[in-house]
Design a protein around this motif. Structure first.
Motif: not given
Length: 487
Positions: A366-373
């Motif tokens: 989820e973090a990576m899918d959100d603008d490479l968080g």
């Protein structure tokens, strides 16, 4: 308009993911839209990326390499999500600074460029970046540049004058849409010998030859390419008239990327669907650069810090956040990674080799899918490490192994898996690896000595120093902290 998708590994160490990313929604901050957008590839299951690479006029400092590293993580995430990725990173091997250095040093211009191109590729390799699908040089694509200039002149968007070829910025209504500068207030950077402009804001696509400088023949006279034309022509050649993502440092938005867009779209290309830009590495609040004399060369940094620690330091902040360089921040990165690495080693010692999990934890994804968080994703890594350490303490081998499998999957996406061949010693110089290990161990002992001095236990502090000296190490106390060297 041709679209294609490179099937296969996509470079050394490419990752695997789900068979098809049909239900995946990745969101990226698009500079052109000034907002985060759902990513929809032009070709289902494929991602095409063009990254502005090195201008090889000098060896790379960590500010140069950050861009390649950030987009390496982007590429790895797309690969993990099951996409086939075509990744182009160009080399600008001719420009004013290269020519000036060649004249000053009495060497061929191409020797300066090639020497520094090798230095850049060594730095990328050392920090674990996957090799690009293609890495074109500007000087290898003069015919493509001539063809684009001819098309722009025929369409009324460019003109020749005094051996130069200029882009007529007023002929393209969408000019400056990326940076959102005002055309009437624009001061276009110009070089020497740029004569014959109809408007001072027009920019050079081709520069007339000067005596003694490298040049190529064109229908408008001998000369050499302008910086902006190179990328428009090479992106068109390798990715077609439309591709998914164009990347680069935030300092390239104007004039470079504005001018690329103008050339490509006026030529008839749709060009990039998304524009992604990484922030700088700064020192004392200023962009790290050779001109400021504050650069930190990668070749020197890896003598003092293990490459995997340097990758952790440069790759774990969000790609759109500035990194303020400091030795203290690097030590903090080293300590943080040591906690991860320690867990990995303890589980392997207890249970033997553990393969990465097929999927990463949902919170990481989820973090990576959100603008490479990456910072949020890294928090999941550290939480999983703590859970794994608790399992080890409770002698729960099965849970510890499961947590390590998850940790390895997450670290693989970030290019930080210490058990990967890149970092585990396969084909590397063991002397450099051991220097990093010794440095980490000595720093731990020096931290204990400093703690003893802080509580005024000078006898213990002196005993630690004496033990280190007997082991063949010289300890020097400096205002910035203790340093060690072989005595």
């Amino acid at each position: 308009m041709s679209r294609f998708c490179v099937r296969g590994p996509g470079g050394r160490g490419a990752l695997s993911g789900s068979d098809y990313p049909c239900c995946v929604t990745i969101r990226l901050y698009d500079t052109s839209a000034r907002q985060t957008r759902d990513f929809t590839p032009l070709t289902p299951g494929c991602v095409s990326i063009y990254l502005c690479g090195a201008t090889v006029q000098a060896a790379p400092h960590i500010g140069h390499i950050r861009s390649g590293l950030n987009f390496d993580i982007m590429r790895r995430w797309f690969l993990h999500r099951g996409y086939d990725v075509t990744f182009i990173r160009n080399v600008t091997d001719i420009d004013d600074k290269i020519i000036t250095k060649a004249a000053d040093q009495g060497r061929p211009w191409w020797a300066i460029g090639y020497e520094n191109e090798v230095a850049f590729n060594t730095a990328y390799d050392t920090l674990g970046c996957l090799r690009p699908t293609y890495e074109p040089r500007a000087t290898g694509h003069i015919p493509e540049m001539i063809e684009m200039m001819r098309g722009l002149i025929d369409r009324g968007h460019a003109y020749a004058a005094d051996g130069n070829v200029y882009f007529d910025v007023r002929s393209f209504p969408g000019y400056l849409e990326l940076s959102r500068h005002e055309l009437d207030n624009l001061l276009q950077p110009s070089g020497d010998n740029e004569t014959g402009k109809r408007d001072p804001r027009d920019f050079a696509m081709w520069k007339a030859a000067k005596p003694g400088e490298p040049s190529w023949e064109t229908p408008w006279g001998r000369g050499r390419p302008g910086w902006h034309l190179e990328c428009s022509a090479m992106a068109h050649k390798y990715l077609g008239s439309a591709f998914d993502i164009h990347g680069g440092g935030v300092d390239l938005v104007f004039p470079h990327h504005d001018n690329e867009i103008a050339q490509a779209k006026a030529y008839g290309d749709d060009f990039a669907a998304y524009w992604c830009h990484n922030a700088w590495v700064t020192m004392s609040g200023e962009k790290m650069s050779k001109s400021l004399g504050n650069s930190v060369l990668v070749s020197e940094m890896v003598k003092r810090w293990r490459p995997i620690v340097l990758r952790y330091y440069l790759g774990t902040p969000h790609y759109r956040s500035m990194i303020e360089y400091s030795e203290e921040a690097l030590r903090e990165a080293e300590s943080a990674f040591a906690r991860i690495e320690g867990f990995v080693q303890r589980v392997v010692e207890k249970a033997g080799p553990v393969e990465p999990a097929a999927e990463v934890p949902p919170a990481f994804a989820e973090a990576m899918d959100d603008d490479l968080g990456v910072p949020q994703a890294l928090a999941v890594v550290h939480t999983t490490v703590r859970q794994g350490n608790s399992a080890l303490t409770a002698d729960d081998k099965e849970s510890a192994v499961a947590r390590l499998a998850e940790v390895r999957a997450m670290l693989g996406v970030l290019g930080l898996d210490p058990l990967d061949e890149q970092w585990s010693g396969g084909g590397t110089d063991r002397g450099e690896d051991l220097h990093g290990v010794v440095d980490s161990l000595v720093r731990l002992v020096l931290d204990q000595r400093q703690a003893a001095r802080s509580r005024k236990d000078y006898a213990t502090a002196d005993a630690i120093r004496d033990e280190l000296q007997q082991s063949g190490l010289a300890i020097e106390d400096t205002p910035s902290g203790p340093r060690w060297s072989l005595s």
